[in-house]
Design a protein around this motif. Structure first.
Motif, PDB file in Angstrom:
ATOM      1  N   MET A   1       0.853  -1.194   0.000  1.00 43.19           N
ATOM      2  CA  MET A   1       0.000   0.000   0.000  1.00 43.19           C
ATOM      3  C   MET A   1       0.892   1.247   0.000  1.00 43.19           C
ATOM      4  N   LYS A   2       0.644   2.177  -0.934  1.00 46.07           N
ATOM      5  CA  LYS A   2       1.453   3.388  -1.042  1.00 46.07           C
ATOM      6  C   LYS A   2       1.158   4.328   0.124  1.00 46.07           C
ATOM      7  N   GLU A   3       2.151   5.229   0.392  1.00 42.94           N
ATOM      8  CA  GLU A   3       2.050   6.076   1.580  1.00 42.94           C
ATOM      9  C   GLU A   3       0.813   6.968   1.553  1.00 42.94           C
ATOM     10  N   ARG A   4       0.461   7.500   0.370  1.00 49.23           N
ATOM     11  CA  ARG A   4      -0.711   8.380   0.338  1.00 49.23           C
ATOM     12  C   ARG A   4      -1.992   7.625   0.697  1.00 49.23           C
ATOM     13  N   TRP A   5      -2.018   6.311   0.340  1.00 41.12           N
ATOM     14  CA  TRP A   5      -3.182   5.506   0.693  1.00 41.12           C
ATOM     15  C   TRP A   5      -3.176   5.150   2.172  1.00 41.12           C
ATOM     16  N   ILE A   6      -1.985   5.009   2.736  1.00 40.53           N
ATOM     17  CA  ILE A   6      -1.892   4.763   4.183  1.00 40.53           C
ATOM     18  C   ILE A   6      -2.424   5.979   4.950  1.00 40.53           C
ATOM     19  N   VAL A   7      -2.019   7.188   4.519  1.00 40.24           N
ATOM     20  CA  VAL A   7      -2.508   8.412   5.162  1.00 40.24           C
ATOM     21  C   VAL A   7      -4.019   8.530   4.987  1.00 40.24           C
ATOM     22  N   ALA A   8      -4.518   8.182   3.791  1.00 45.12           N
ATOM     23  CA  ALA A   8      -5.958   8.234   3.537  1.00 45.12           C
ATOM     24  C   ALA A   8      -6.710   7.261   4.449  1.00 45.12           C
ATOM     25  N   TYR A   9      -6.170   6.054   4.601  1.00 41.45           N
ATOM     26  CA  TYR A   9      -6.793   5.067   5.484  1.00 41.45           C
ATOM     27  C   TYR A   9      -6.802   5.567   6.925  1.00 41.45           C
ATOM     28  N   CYS A  10      -5.711   6.216   7.336  1.00 37.40           N
ATOM     29  CA  CYS A  10      -5.664   6.791   8.682  1.00 37.40           C
ATOM     30  C   CYS A  10      -6.722   7.874   8.850  1.00 37.40           C
ATOM     31  N   GLY A  11      -6.952   8.655   7.789  1.00 37.09           N
ATOM     32  CA  GLY A  11      -8.011   9.662   7.842  1.00 37.09           C
ATOM     33  C   GLY A  11      -9.375   9.036   8.043  1.00 37.09           C
ATOM     34  N   VAL A  12      -9.620   7.915   7.362  1.00 34.29           N
ATOM     35  CA  VAL A  12     -10.896   7.203   7.535  1.00 34.29           C
ATOM     36  C   VAL A  12     -10.990   6.641   8.955  1.00 34.29           C
ATOM     37  N   LEU A  13      -9.869   6.113   9.474  1.00 36.29           N
ATOM     38  CA  LEU A  13      -9.867   5.638  10.858  1.00 36.29           C
ATOM     39  C   LEU A  13     -10.214   6.762  11.833  1.00 36.29           C
ATOM     40  N   MET A  14      -9.644   7.947  11.585  1.00 33.42           N
ATOM     41  CA  MET A  14      -9.971   9.090  12.442  1.00 33.42           C
ATOM     42  C   MET A  14     -11.460   9.414  12.385  1.00 33.42           C
ATOM     43  N   ALA A 109      -8.822   2.308  19.532  1.00 31.78           N
ATOM     44  CA  ALA A 109      -7.715   1.678  18.797  1.00 31.78           C
ATOM     45  C   ALA A 109      -7.509   2.355  17.451  1.00 31.78           C
ATOM     46  N   ALA A 110      -8.614   2.754  16.798  1.00 28.24           N
ATOM     47  CA  ALA A 110      -8.505   3.445  15.513  1.00 28.24           C
ATOM     48  C   ALA A 110      -7.913   4.831  15.689  1.00 28.24           C
ATOM     49  N   ILE A 111      -8.324   5.519  16.759  1.00 31.21           N
ATOM     50  CA  ILE A 111      -7.811   6.869  17.022  1.00 31.21           C
ATOM     51  C   ILE A 111      -6.312   6.826  17.280  1.00 31.21           C
ATOM     52  N   VAL A 112      -5.884   5.904  18.157  1.00 27.92           N
ATOM     53  CA  VAL A 112      -4.460   5.775  18.491  1.00 27.92           C
ATOM     54  C   VAL A 112      -3.650   5.340  17.274  1.00 27.92           C
ATOM     55  N   SER A 113      -4.108   4.302  16.619  1.00 29.50           N
ATOM     56  CA  SER A 113      -3.337   3.720  15.514  1.00 29.50           C
ATOM     57  C   SER A 113      -3.181   4.692  14.361  1.00 29.50           C
ATOM     58  N   SER A 114      -4.217   5.469  14.057  1.00 30.22           N
ATOM     59  CA  SER A 114      -4.122   6.399  12.940  1.00 30.22           C
ATOM     60  C   SER A 114      -3.012   7.419  13.160  1.00 30.22           C
ATOM     61  N   ARG A 115      -2.945   7.984  14.371  1.00 25.68           N
ATOM     62  CA  ARG A 115      -1.893   8.969  14.660  1.00 25.68           C
ATOM     63  C   ARG A 115      -0.528   8.297  14.751  1.00 25.68           C
ATOM     64  N   ALA A 116      -0.480   7.119  15.372  1.00 27.78           N
ATOM     65  CA  ALA A 116       0.803   6.424  15.532  1.00 27.78           C
ATOM     66  C   ALA A 116       1.370   5.991  14.182  1.00 27.78           C
ATOM     67  N   ILE A 117       0.525   5.511  13.294  1.00 29.49           N
ATOM     68  CA  ILE A 117       0.988   5.079  11.970  1.00 29.49           C
ATOM     69  C   ILE A 117       1.581   6.257  11.207  1.00 29.49           C
ATOM     70  N   ILE A 118       0.916   7.414  11.265  1.00 29.02           N
ATOM     71  CA  ILE A 118       1.454   8.599  10.581  1.00 29.02           C
ATOM     72  C   ILE A 118       2.767   9.030  11.225  1.00 29.02           C
ATOM     73  N   ARG A 119       2.856   8.944  12.563  1.00 28.96           N
ATOM     74  CA  ARG A 119       4.127   9.300  13.220  1.00 28.96           C
ATOM     75  C   ARG A 119       5.211   8.296  12.882  1.00 28.96           C
ATOM     76  N   ASP A 120       4.848   7.035  12.680  1.00 31.60           N
ATOM     77  CA  ASP A 120       5.845   6.036  12.260  1.00 31.60           C
ATOM     78  C   ASP A 120       6.489   6.420  10.930  1.00 31.60           C
ATOM     79  N   ARG A 121       5.717   7.082  10.067  1.00 31.48           N
ATOM     80  CA  ARG A 121       6.160   7.395   8.711  1.00 31.48           C
ATOM     81  C   ARG A 121       6.774   8.782   8.566  1.00 31.48           C
TER      82      ARG A 121
END
Length: 389
Positions: A1-14, A109-121
């Motif tokens: 999964m490309k980074e822009r799609w990862i950020v988009a998925y995190c937005g949906v999680l938020m 879990a979605a709130i935490v993971s979305s921010r953590a995943i973006i910080r990982d990147r």
């Protein structure tokens, strides 16, 4: 999964929280009747959800650092789905509130993971810009959730709203299969109490993180007050509820999208904190205009909606940039930091607003006065901020 799609998925999680909250707002008057409950208790379906989400983040943050972002996210989404099914069949307000807490615990879990995943990147200004992008995607929830909730309730009843949320959770679980694990290295001791205490001390000892984590609770209280109060105010002051209310309220999501598009440019041109100050000034102006129209006897649903939309352009600039200021110094414990940030902001704001909705009731003036007080406190805190060392 490309980074822009990862950020988009995190937005949906938020957006899972905005969907879970905003989608129910048009149905508040009907829920009052069906559950035979006072309006204040139905309003507490929002704050009970937020309390669950805040408490849950403390658990999921450490779990995501220990086991990985994907396992923690999968477990949380499954718990959220279970809470939605329970709410769909709740026969009393007490059971509904319990199911909303369960939904919040899972959604955490979605709130935490979305921010953590973006910080990982990402880090630095790139972190703030990508959080802003994810937040703009998150705004899909405030735009469409009230309309969707009103439509579903009109066609099938408000209980089907929660069945729809369970389908949404199932969809997020399916997409999760494609998401790569972003945690650089697992922390085997992340779940230990001693480690939790040590990390809490580290975060609170950092001047920047400590300052902005508490500021976030003040800022979040402003939007939570709007979410909890507007269904009652629109019904009693303007005679609007159900689908009509949903149409008016959906406009504030457009404000969020415009604000986050501007935020990415503001961060580049004037910096993260200055962007927050400029946005907070807009918040104060919007609420002062609201009070001015109220005292002049000119307030109506159109003006109220326009001013809430103006408010929404800037609220998440302050809130999402505060998240970047808290997360940036702690990349090695991003899951825990995202959790601590969410816990303080959501529990603090939920407790404050639970008291405010009782005090302000259906008064438009009381609502606007409380909102102005919150915005003035956050602006004073931002102007007082001085970077250390």
């Amino acid at each position: 999964m490309k980074e822009r799609w990862i950020v988009a998925y995190c937005g949906v999680l938020m957006s899972i929280s905005s969907f879970s909250v905003d989608i129910t707002l048009p149905s508040f008057p009907v829920m009052v009747d069906d559950l035979d409950a006072p309006f204040e208790l139905v309003q507490w379906t929002i704050t009970s959800y937020m309390i669950g989400a805040g408490l849950g983040q403390l658990v999921w943050g450490s779990m995501s650092d220990r086991f990985g972002r994907r396992p923690a996210l999968a477990a949380g989404l499954a718990l959220f789905l279970l809470g939605c099914l329970g709410a769909a069949f709740a026969s009393s307000i007490e059971l509904m509130l319990a199911c909303r807490v369960l939904q919040g615990l899972g959604a955490a879990a979605a709130i935490v993971s979305s921010r953590a995943i973006i910080r990982d990147r990402f880090s630095g200004e790139a972190l703030a810009r990508n959080l802003a992008l994810a937040t703009a995607i998150f705004a899909v929830g405030p735009i469409f959730a009230p309309l969707l909730g009103a439509g579903v309730a009109a066609l099938a009843g408000w209980r089907f709203i929660f069945l729809g949320l369970s389908v949404f959770a199932a969809g997020l679980l399916i997409v999760l299969v494609r998401l790569p694990e972003t945690l650089p290295a697992r922390a085997p001791d992340a779940m230990r109490l001693a480690v939790f205490v040590q990390r809490s001390r580290r975060l609170l000892a950092h001047p920047q993180s400590r300052y902005f984590v508490f500021l976030s609770a003040i800022v979040m209280a402003s939007m939570l007050l709007i979410l909890a109060s507007t269904p009652r105010i629109y019904e009693h002051a303007f005679g609007l509820s159900g689908t009509t209310f949903a149409v008016y309220f959906a406009f504030h999501g457009l404000g969020i999208v415009l604000g986050q598009a501007a935020n990415r440019r503001l961060i580049r041109s004037i910096g993260i904190v200055n962007a927050m100050i400029a946005a907070n000034v807009v918040l104060v102006v919007a609420v002062m205009l609201m009070l001015g129209f109220i005292f002049a006897g000119m307030m109506n649903a159109i003006l109220m909606t326009a001013l809430i939309t103006l408010f929404a352009t800037s609220y998440l600039i302050v809130y999402s940039n505060a998240a970047a200021m808290v997360l940036d110094p702690h990349g090695d414990i991003a899951g825990f930091t995202a959790a601590f940030y969410g816990f303080v902001s959501q529990i603090g704001s939920a407790l404050l607003v639970s008291l405010l909705v009782v005090v302000t009731g259906e008064s438009v003036t009381g609502f606007a006065a409380a909102l102005l007080a919150i915005c003035l406190v956050s602006l004073a805190a931002l102007l007082a901020w001085r970077p250390r060392g």
